[in-house]
Every structure is written in C-alpha cells, then in structure tokens.
Write a protein that holds these residues in place. Structure first.
Motif, PDB file in Angstrom:
ATOM      1  N   SER A 113      -6.874  10.259  -9.028  1.00  0.00           N
ATOM      2  CA  SER A 113      -7.619   9.468  -9.997  1.00  0.00           C
ATOM      3  C   SER A 113      -6.991   8.087 -10.179  1.00  0.00           C
ATOM      4  N   LYS A 114      -5.648   8.006 -10.136  1.00  0.00           N
ATOM      5  CA  LYS A 114      -4.993   6.694 -10.240  1.00  0.00           C
ATOM      6  C   LYS A 114      -5.369   5.814  -9.040  1.00  0.00           C
ATOM      7  N   VAL A 115      -5.332   6.397  -7.847  1.00  0.00           N
ATOM      8  CA  VAL A 115      -5.660   5.633  -6.643  1.00  0.00           C
ATOM      9  C   VAL A 115      -7.116   5.163  -6.716  1.00  0.00           C
ATOM     10  N   ALA A 116      -8.010   6.047  -7.166  1.00  0.00           N
ATOM     11  CA  ALA A 116      -9.431   5.675  -7.260  1.00  0.00           C
ATOM     12  C   ALA A 116      -9.612   4.515  -8.249  1.00  0.00           C
ATOM     13  N   ASP A 117      -8.928   4.594  -9.397  1.00  0.00           N
ATOM     14  CA  ASP A 117      -9.040   3.533 -10.411  1.00  0.00           C
ATOM     15  C   ASP A 117      -8.579   2.175  -9.877  1.00  0.00           C
ATOM     16  N   ILE A 118      -7.389   2.191  -9.301  1.00  0.00           N
ATOM     17  CA  ILE A 118      -6.811   0.908  -8.854  1.00  0.00           C
ATOM     18  C   ILE A 118      -7.593   0.347  -7.665  1.00  0.00           C
ATOM     19  N   ALA A 156      -4.711  -2.378   6.142  1.00  0.00           N
ATOM     20  CA  ALA A 156      -3.468  -1.654   5.825  1.00  0.00           C
ATOM     21  C   ALA A 156      -3.729  -0.199   5.460  1.00  0.00           C
ATOM     22  N   ILE A 157      -4.756   0.037   4.655  1.00  0.00           N
ATOM     23  CA  ILE A 157      -4.974   1.381   4.112  1.00  0.00           C
ATOM     24  C   ILE A 157      -5.098   2.450   5.211  1.00  0.00           C
ATOM     25  N   PRO A 158      -5.962   2.229   6.232  1.00  0.00           N
ATOM     26  CA  PRO A 158      -6.084   3.282   7.264  1.00  0.00           C
ATOM     27  C   PRO A 158      -4.787   3.522   8.047  1.00  0.00           C
ATOM     28  N   GLN A 159      -3.904   2.524   8.060  1.00  0.00           N
ATOM     29  CA  GLN A 159      -2.646   2.721   8.804  1.00  0.00           C
ATOM     30  C   GLN A 159      -1.764   3.791   8.167  1.00  0.00           C
ATOM     31  N   VAL A 160      -1.861   3.946   6.858  1.00  0.00           N
ATOM     32  CA  VAL A 160      -0.943   4.883   6.192  1.00  0.00           C
ATOM     33  C   VAL A 160      -1.644   6.040   5.480  1.00  0.00           C
ATOM     34  N   SER A 172     -10.761  -1.287  -9.001  1.00  0.00           N
ATOM     35  CA  SER A 172     -10.616  -2.634  -9.572  1.00  0.00           C
ATOM     36  C   SER A 172     -10.125  -3.629  -8.532  1.00  0.00           C
ATOM     37  N   ALA A 173      -9.635  -3.129  -7.402  1.00  0.00           N
ATOM     38  CA  ALA A 173      -9.215  -4.022  -6.322  1.00  0.00           C
ATOM     39  C   ALA A 173     -10.349  -4.256  -5.318  1.00  0.00           C
ATOM     40  N   THR A 174     -11.522  -3.732  -5.635  1.00  0.00           N
ATOM     41  CA  THR A 174     -12.700  -3.802  -4.749  1.00  0.00           C
ATOM     42  C   THR A 174     -12.407  -3.253  -3.353  1.00  0.00           C
ATOM     43  N   LEU A 175     -11.655  -2.161  -3.322  1.00  0.00           N
ATOM     44  CA  LEU A 175     -11.316  -1.535  -2.039  1.00  0.00           C
ATOM     45  C   LEU A 175     -11.919  -0.125  -2.002  1.00  0.00           C
ATOM     46  N   PRO A 176     -12.471   0.278  -0.874  1.00  0.00           N
ATOM     47  CA  PRO A 176     -13.026   1.634  -0.773  1.00  0.00           C
ATOM     48  C   PRO A 176     -11.912   2.673  -0.663  1.00  0.00           C
ATOM     49  N   VAL A 177     -12.125   3.829  -1.290  1.00  0.00           N
ATOM     50  CA  VAL A 177     -11.151   4.919  -1.175  1.00  0.00           C
ATOM     51  C   VAL A 177     -11.558   5.779   0.027  1.00  0.00           C
ATOM     52  N   PRO A 178     -10.661   5.942   0.996  1.00  0.00           N
ATOM     53  CA  PRO A 178     -11.011   6.774   2.157  1.00  0.00           C
ATOM     54  C   PRO A 178     -11.188   8.239   1.740  1.00  0.00           C
ATOM     55  N   THR A 229       0.848  -1.199   0.000  1.00  0.00           N
ATOM     56  CA  THR A 229       0.000   0.000   0.000  1.00  0.00           C
ATOM     57  C   THR A 229       0.882   1.247   0.000  1.00  0.00           C
ATOM     58  N   LYS A 230       1.885   1.263   0.868  1.00  0.00           N
ATOM     59  CA  LYS A 230       2.818   2.405   0.898  1.00  0.00           C
ATOM     60  C   LYS A 230       3.478   2.564  -0.473  1.00  0.00           C
ATOM     61  N   GLN A 231       3.934   1.433  -1.017  1.00  0.00           N
ATOM     62  CA  GLN A 231       4.646   1.480  -2.297  1.00  0.00           C
ATOM     63  C   GLN A 231       3.748   2.029  -3.401  1.00  0.00           C
ATOM     64  N   PHE A 232       2.527   1.546  -3.451  1.00  0.00           N
ATOM     65  CA  PHE A 232       1.618   1.998  -4.512  1.00  0.00           C
ATOM     66  C   PHE A 232       1.290   3.490  -4.363  1.00  0.00           C
ATOM     67  N   LEU A 233       0.967   3.911  -3.138  1.00  0.00           N
ATOM     68  CA  LEU A 233       0.605   5.328  -2.945  1.00  0.00           C
ATOM     69  C   LEU A 233       1.793   6.222  -3.307  1.00  0.00           C
ATOM     70  N   TYR A 234       2.989   5.769  -2.956  1.00  0.00           N
ATOM     71  CA  TYR A 234       4.195   6.529  -3.296  1.00  0.00           C
ATOM     72  C   TYR A 234       4.464   6.487  -4.795  1.00  0.00           C
ATOM     73  N   ASP A 235       4.413   5.304  -5.405  1.00  0.00           N
ATOM     74  CA  ASP A 235       4.685   5.163  -6.846  1.00  0.00           C
ATOM     75  C   ASP A 235       3.751   6.041  -7.677  1.00  0.00           C
ATOM     76  N   ALA A 236       2.468   6.031  -7.332  1.00  0.00           N
ATOM     77  CA  ALA A 236       1.482   6.779  -8.127  1.00  0.00           C
ATOM     78  C   ALA A 236       1.794   8.269  -8.074  1.00  0.00           C
ATOM     79  N   TRP A 237       2.251   8.734  -6.903  1.00  0.00           N
ATOM     80  CA  TRP A 237       2.652  10.141  -6.742  1.00  0.00           C
ATOM     81  C   TRP A 237       3.981  10.409  -7.449  1.00  0.00           C
ATOM     82  N   HIS A 238       4.944   9.500  -7.226  1.00  0.00           N
ATOM     83  CA  HIS A 238       6.289   9.641  -7.775  1.00  0.00           C
ATOM     84  C   HIS A 238       6.244   9.725  -9.298  1.00  0.00           C
ATOM     85  N   PHE A 239       5.411   8.871  -9.901  1.00  0.00           N
ATOM     86  CA  PHE A 239       5.273   8.849 -11.356  1.00  0.00           C
ATOM     87  C   PHE A 239       4.834  10.223 -11.873  1.00  0.00           C
ATOM     88  N   GLN A 240       3.830  10.794 -11.251  1.00  0.00           N
ATOM     89  CA  GLN A 240       3.322  12.103 -11.689  1.00  0.00           C
ATOM     90  C   GLN A 240       4.360  13.209 -11.471  1.00  0.00           C
TER      91      GLN A 240
END
Ligand SMILES: [Zn+2]
Lengths: 251, 177
Positions: free
Chosen positions: A199-204, A160-164, A207-213, A97-108
């Motif tokens: 928008s990237k976080v919302a998309d992924i 995991a998501i609420p932790q970070v 499709s991962a069937t996870l709610p976006v906080p 989760t940390k990696q994805f949230l960071y990667d999506a930001w880092h990429f932009q």
C-alpha cells in the motif's frame, strides 16, 4: 528456535550491511554535495544497525566469531541479505528506487520487531525505526520528485523500476523460518508487512505518476537461502579485501 | 539508582556515595561531544546513569544513532576523563533501550547548540513530529523563523541542513528523533 533466530538476525544484519555498502559507493560521485551527505548518512545508520544485529547473531552462534568476523569473513553463500539490496546502483533513479522499496519494507519490519517478545530485538528495532522513519521519508520524496519531475527524470524512473522490481518477491513472501518466529511472538506478521508495503508503494507511485507493476511472484534465486545474483560476490570482494588480506590489521 | 531518576536536577543525590557520584557527574559535564565540542555528553543525554558496582564506577551510555561513528570516541573520552579524575577502571555499559531521543538534551545543551550555530531540536520527538511536516526552525544566527530545508541530512546523521531566507546563512538543525 535458536537456529531460526540466528538465520533471521543474519538476514536483517546482512541486508542493512549490503544496502549500506552500496550507498557508500556513491561517495565522491553523488549529483550534489547535500545528496552525497544524505546517502552517506543513511548508509552509516544502516551499517550501525547491521552491527547491532550481527553482534546479537554472533553471541547466539557462540563459536568465537564476532560481528566483524561475520561481516568480513563470510563468503557469498553464507550471506542472507535480500537480493534487492545487492543489485548495482545504476543511475540515481535506480539507486533511489532500490532505497525506497527497501525503506518501505524495512520500516514495516522494524515496526513489528519493536514489539518483539525478545527485549534485545525490540530495543535494536525501536532505535533503528527512528532512523528508518527519516530514510523512508526522504526516499519517498525523491520518488515523487523524480517521477513527477521533468520528462527526463520520469523516463529514468520508468526505466529503473523494471530493473529491480522482480527482486521484491522476497519482500512480500515469507518462509517457514519467518512463520515460526512470528508464531513465537519474536517478529511481526510477515503477511501484514507485505500488505503495508504494497500500500505504501502504491501510494507513493501514484503521487509520483508512476505505474505500479504487477506483484513479483517468483524468482529463481533466494537471498534468504544464500543463493545470490552475480553482483554480491563482487561487492564482497571489495568490502572484505582489507580484513582478509591483512587479518590482524588495526588502525 | 534507576534510569530516569537522573534526568532531574537531583543527579546522584540518592546514591550510596553521593559525594563521589556528584564528582563523577561533574567530570562528565566536561567531556564534550567530539563532533559538537560545546555540548557535553551529559547535556546531550548520552550518559544515562552512574552508580557503583563492586568498587568501580559503572557508567551507562546510550548512543545517539545506531551508526554514530563517534560512539567509540565518546566512550574512550569518558573512560579517560574519569580515570584522570581518580575513578579507577570505570565500567562502561552500552544500552540501547530506551532509545536515545533529542528530548533528553538539557536546556543548557540546547542553548549551547544555538550559540554554536546549530539550531536545537524543536518540539518533542513524538511520532507526529517524526513523520509530519517540517517543524518551525529558527535561524541560530539572526533568529528569523523564515527558513527552508535544504536536505534531510546535514554534516552528520543527527542533523538536517537548513538555510535562512533572511540572513541567507546555511545552518545545521539538530533534528528531532
Ligand atoms: Zn538568519
């Protein structure tokens, strides 16, 4: 402007370095050999990028310190990394989760920097962007696989998501340093980075069937100002031990 | 000589001392990548340019990945090989722009990778192939196109791990970047 640039280069370099250091903690502990190789390779890319940013910062600071000195002799309060990347690895769901949230930001961020009016920044970013494209693809796939996987993996992601999540406030809010650098054409528009990240976080997550906080709006610490959580000091103690204990060691 | 002019077959031809530069290229063609010891630093496209500056050979090197741990070793190997061949104190310059791409790997380099058991990069490094679906990767052992991706990262950052569904051999794929 030079001071802003130095601050910003430290933010980029420190975030990549700390994220890389956290990934290296998985060495010998990853759930599968292939996974371990991937975690180490992503970490290595990030440490390499950190070196490129810190070398540039060291040249601008111009007080005799080099990139190694910046990495291994600065204290916690001088570090400018994102709070997100210094958080403990937790289980594999927290790590990804940390990696994805960071990667999506880092990429932009790198995408914007690859068009910087500063040629050196544009070059480092263009190189890093190729690497981070793979990082993001991989971490996105893991979020989908874990979120839309077994009952156990789905529950782990939900935990995991609420932790970070609260630390993502730094990914979507810019400060004056970033505003000024953007106006000078040195970095991309932080507001656009935030929108693309959301928008990237919302998309992924969808499709991962996870709610976006709800968007993180405030946190009492700021990595950008050198105000860190209790975890960074411990990480630095381990990372900096050898060069501090044996300052002239070579191998 | 400008970057780009060297990619073709006329390496060194327009230089002031063509004989020496050609010899320098020949020396570098014998310097192998430490992690894939069958392809040279020239075949990999890591050496971008050679010219003379103030009486010394000037070598422009572009690292493959930001964190490639072989970068320093490669630079040391290049320096050592050139000095042994009589090029005194060559100057090495590390250049990040334009960023290294697998498109720079020569045809002979690709063939040597395959013979070594590493599937060479397929297609060009366009953004589409970076982001898009997995490319068609053929098994370097049996040539089968019936292969599957095991991991985006193989034994080093520049490779992905695949498995052949026909001969069942796992293999590294040098991925496009
Ligand atoms: Zn096969």
């Amino acid at each position: 402007m030079n001071n802003d640039l130095i601050q910003y280069l430290l933010r980029l370099g420190d975030s990549a370095l700390i994220q890389g250091q956290r990934l290296c903690e998985w060495c010998g502990h990853a759930p599968a050999l292939e996974e371990e190789l991937a975690l180490m390779n992503v970490g290595l890319d990030l440490v390499g990028q950190a070196r490129n940013w810190l070398e540039y910062a060291a040249e601008l600071i111009n007080d005799g310190r080099d990139a190694d000195h910046l990495a291994f002799r600065r204290d916690e309060r001088s570090y400018r990394n994102l709070l997100l990347v210094e958080q403990p690895n937790g289980d594999f769901a927290v790590t990804m989760t940390k990696q994805f949230l960071y990667d999506a930001w880092h990429f932009q961020v790198l995408h914007g920097l690859s068009q910087s009016s500063d040629e050196r920044i544009a070059g480092i970013a263009a190189k890093g962007l190729k690497e981070v494209t793979y990082h993001l693809r991989r971490s996105s796939e893991w979020i989908e696989r874990l979120g839309d996987g077994t009952e156990e993996s789905h529950q782990r992601m939900l935990a995991a998501i609420p932790q970070v999540w609260r630390f993502t406030v730094e990914l979507v809010n810019s400060d004056e340093v970033e505003q000024r650098l953007h106006q000078a054409g040195i970095i991309g528009n932080p507001a656009e980075v935030a929108v693309a990240w959301q928008s990237k976080v919302a998309d992924i997550f969808a499709s991962a069937t996870l709610p976006v906080p709800a968007p993180a709006s405030h946190f009492y610490l700021s990595g950008r100002q050198g105000l860190h959580s209790e975890h960074l000091g411990l990480l630095l103690a381990e990372m900096q031990y050898l060069p501090r204990a044996y300052p002239d060691a070579t191998w | 000589m400008r970057p780009g002019e060297l990619i073709g077959s006329d390496r060194g031809a327009r230089a002031a001392q063509p004989g020496d530069l050609r010899q320098a290229w020949a020396v570098l063609e014998q310097v192998m990548d430490p992690e894939v010891p069958v392809v040279s630093v020239v075949d990999l496209g890591i050496v971008r340019d050679l010219d003379w500056q103030a009486g010394h050979l000037h070598v422009v090197v572009t690292p493959t990945y930001s964190g490639c741990p072989a970068t320093e070793v490669i630079e040391d190997d290049i320096r050592q090989a050139l000095e042994q061949a009589g090029f005194a104190a060559p100057k090495l310059e590390r250049k990040l722009t334009p960023a290294w791409t697998t498109d720079w790997i020569t045809d002979s380099g690709r063939e040597r990778l395959r013979a070594y058991g590493i599937a060479p990069p397929e297609g060009s490094s366009s953004k589409r192939s970076l982001l898009g679906e997995s490319p068609l990767v053929c098994c370097p052992q049996c040539g089968s196109a019936h292969t599957e991706l095991l991991s985006q990262f193989g034994s080093t950052a520049c490779k992905a791990l695949y498995r052949c569904c026909d001969c069942r051999e796992p293999f590294d794929y040098f991925k496009c970047i």
